[in-house]
Design an enzyme around this catalytic site. Structure first.
Site, PDB file in Angstrom:
ATOM      1  CG  HIS A 150      -5.452   6.683   4.357  1.00  0.00           C
ATOM      2  ND1 HIS A 150      -6.245   7.399   3.490  1.00  0.00           N
ATOM      3  CD2 HIS A 150      -5.276   7.492   5.442  1.00  0.00           C
ATOM      4  CE1 HIS A 150      -6.529   8.583   4.016  1.00  0.00           C
ATOM      5  NE2 HIS A 150      -5.965   8.652   5.213  1.00  0.00           N
ATOM      6  CD  GLU A 151      -4.326   5.977   9.025  1.00  0.00           C
ATOM      7  OE1 GLU A 151      -3.614   6.917   9.424  1.00  0.00           O
ATOM      8  OE2 GLU A 151      -5.525   6.119   8.705  1.00  0.00           O
ATOM      9  CB  CYS A 193      -7.678  12.118   5.255  1.00  0.00           C
ATOM     10  SG  CYS A 193      -6.250  12.382   6.332  1.00  0.00           S
TER      11      CYS A 193
END
Length: 202
Positions: A158-159, A116
């Site tokens: 993830h986003e 990330c």
């Protein structure tokens, strides 16, 4: 009389580091009249590519709104042919997601080594569902509902976590989180060097 048109320069924005409170907020939906939305999206693409990312969410640039951009084509296009067969039906996407909400997830959970931009130099295997169906609007505020699979679904999930105030490390077992504590503390304190701009918690 001369009209002075304001020129909008595309900018690389600083990325918010782990420990900043904005990363833990559930982000808000926005309306089409959100100020300078077009420029914001352009800046997010520029920031993402400038930091070698494949996705970035608005909370990572200190805006608590339900907006993220994804370019998973970079991953798919970089795979060998035999590797592409591991992700059937996933050709990658380059897309803007506004006001996204998960309709459902499905398929088999699988592990992938994630990192990330807000948590630099930390990578861990994370288990996520194989598919995700999202309702959202695109950059023209046209309603969409689509199902994504493979590595594209992975990047989207993830986003999506970011706009729900979550991080990929939240999916790790407690022992693994404890082992990462000193690295995470260093990131929060700004004791880390990266080749992109970052904003650290005060």
């Amino acid at each position: 009389m001369q009209i002075n048109k304001k020129q909008h320069k595309i900018m690389i924005l600083p990325i918010v580091a782990y420990g900043h409170p904005v990363l833990r907020k559930v982000a808000d939906d926005i309306t089409p009249d959100y100020p300078q939305l077009k420029e914001l999206i352009a800046n997010m693409w520029e920031t993402m590519y400038g930091s070698n990312g494949v996705g970035i969410a608005a909370p990572q640039i200190n805006k608590s709104i339900r907006l993220f951009v994804v370019d998973s084509k970079q991953i798919i296009d970089g795979l060998e042919d035999d590797e592409k067969s591991e992700y059937p039906g996933d050709e990658g996407i380059k897309e803007v997601f506004i006001n996204a909400h998960i309709v459902e997830t499905g398929g088999k959970e699988w592990a992938y080594n994630e990192g990330c931009l807000s948590i630099p130099k930390v990578r861990e295997d994370v288990y996520r569902d194989e598919t995700v169906t999202l309702s959202y609007v695109n950059e023209h505020f046209e309603p969409q509902q689509k199902t994504f699979t493979g590595v594209t679904a992975r990047v989207i999930l993830h986003e999506y976590d970011h706009i729900d105030g979550k991080l990929f490390i939240d999916h790790l077992k407690p022992l693994k989180r404890r082992m990462l504590k000193s690295k995470l503390d260093d990131i929060t304190k700004g004791k880390i060097r990266v080749d992109y701009k970052m904003t650290f918690p005060k």
